[in-house]
Scaffold this active site. Sequence first.
Site, PDB file in Angstrom:
ATOM      1  N   VAL A  57      34.745 -38.928  14.658  1.00  0.00           N
ATOM      2  CA  VAL A  57      33.982 -39.954  13.933  1.00  0.00           C
ATOM      3  C   VAL A  57      32.617 -40.077  14.589  1.00  0.00           C
ATOM      4  O   VAL A  57      32.523 -40.258  15.810  1.00  0.00           O
ATOM      5  CB  VAL A  57      34.707 -41.315  13.948  1.00  0.00           C
ATOM      6  CG1 VAL A  57      33.915 -42.347  13.145  1.00  0.00           C
ATOM      7  CG2 VAL A  57      36.126 -41.174  13.407  1.00  0.00           C
ATOM      8  N   VAL A  83      34.808 -39.248  19.529  1.00  0.00           N
ATOM      9  CA  VAL A  83      33.527 -39.743  19.038  1.00  0.00           C
ATOM     10  C   VAL A  83      32.488 -38.628  19.019  1.00  0.00           C
ATOM     11  O   VAL A  83      32.290 -37.933  20.013  1.00  0.00           O
ATOM     12  CB  VAL A  83      33.014 -40.915  19.900  1.00  0.00           C
ATOM     13  CG1 VAL A  83      31.698 -41.462  19.327  1.00  0.00           C
ATOM     14  CG2 VAL A  83      34.061 -42.028  19.977  1.00  0.00           C
ATOM     15  N   LYS A  84      31.834 -38.467  17.866  1.00  0.00           N
ATOM     16  CA  LYS A  84      30.790 -37.459  17.726  1.00  0.00           C
ATOM     17  C   LYS A  84      29.423 -38.052  18.095  1.00  0.00           C
ATOM     18  O   LYS A  84      29.020 -39.089  17.561  1.00  0.00           O
ATOM     19  CB  LYS A  84      30.732 -36.933  16.288  1.00  0.00           C
ATOM     20  CG  LYS A  84      31.922 -36.090  15.894  1.00  0.00           C
ATOM     21  CD  LYS A  84      31.909 -35.750  14.412  1.00  0.00           C
ATOM     22  CE  LYS A  84      30.851 -34.740  14.052  1.00  0.00           C
ATOM     23  NZ  LYS A  84      30.930 -34.348  12.616  1.00  0.00           N
ATOM     24  N   VAL A  85      28.758 -37.349  19.009  1.00  0.00           N
ATOM     25  CA  VAL A  85      27.403 -37.750  19.434  1.00  0.00           C
ATOM     26  C   VAL A  85      26.511 -36.516  19.336  1.00  0.00           C
ATOM     27  O   VAL A  85      26.896 -35.441  19.797  1.00  0.00           O
ATOM     28  CB  VAL A  85      27.405 -38.283  20.879  1.00  0.00           C
ATOM     29  CG1 VAL A  85      25.981 -38.638  21.326  1.00  0.00           C
ATOM     30  CG2 VAL A  85      28.326 -39.496  21.007  1.00  0.00           C
TER      31      VAL A  85
END
Length: 219
Positions: A57, A83-85
């Site tokens: 996400v 978590v996508k960064v």
Amino acid sequence: MKIFLDTANIAAIKKWASTGLIDGVTTNPSHLAKEGGDAKKQVLDICALLPEGEISVEVTEKDAEAVYKQAKAIAALSQNIVVKVPCHADYYPIIKRLVDDGIKLNITLVFTLIQGLMMSKMGVEIISPFIGRLDDIDVEGIDLLYEMKDMMDHYDFETQILAASIRSVRHFHKAILAGADIVTLPVEVFEKSLEHPLTHQGIEKFDADWKKLGIKQFP
């Protein structure tokens, strides 16, 4: 190899999760916007469909400190969220803080071996080289997968390589050969990869030959 679906479509995820072939899902703001409705509910529904899978996400904030806070909040939604960064230099200190906090990260928009090295040194869970977008600028995207795989093996990094921006079955095939740990596929590419015209032709021939025997039931 792990296979992820690159979508936020609940029906497609539910359909293919039942086969045991799908190990996770990668979402992004575009996917969630396309499906409409409550984005948080969509994410939680996807997490529930694959409780043992990895659900990526993406953050939507831009300021580094806001990215940090949002990443923590997204991770708290479910234990199987990654978590996508984006792999932007402004976020490097934040990425390190999140790793130190025990947050699983999928660093997205990776385009060079050096970016992959930096993220691996920080200890992120996943890096996502974008194969198709490299091809768009006349760079052989698959070559980057081979380079990254060699780097991981040489330095004993534990970061997983996720082949992203897969545009075709041929891309999928090449990602397998390159030894990517994970590939994320649009639903249409995944479904197309399961088919072959010779399989259909073979079934038709077997059926035609069997009908010649005139047997209605067997055994």
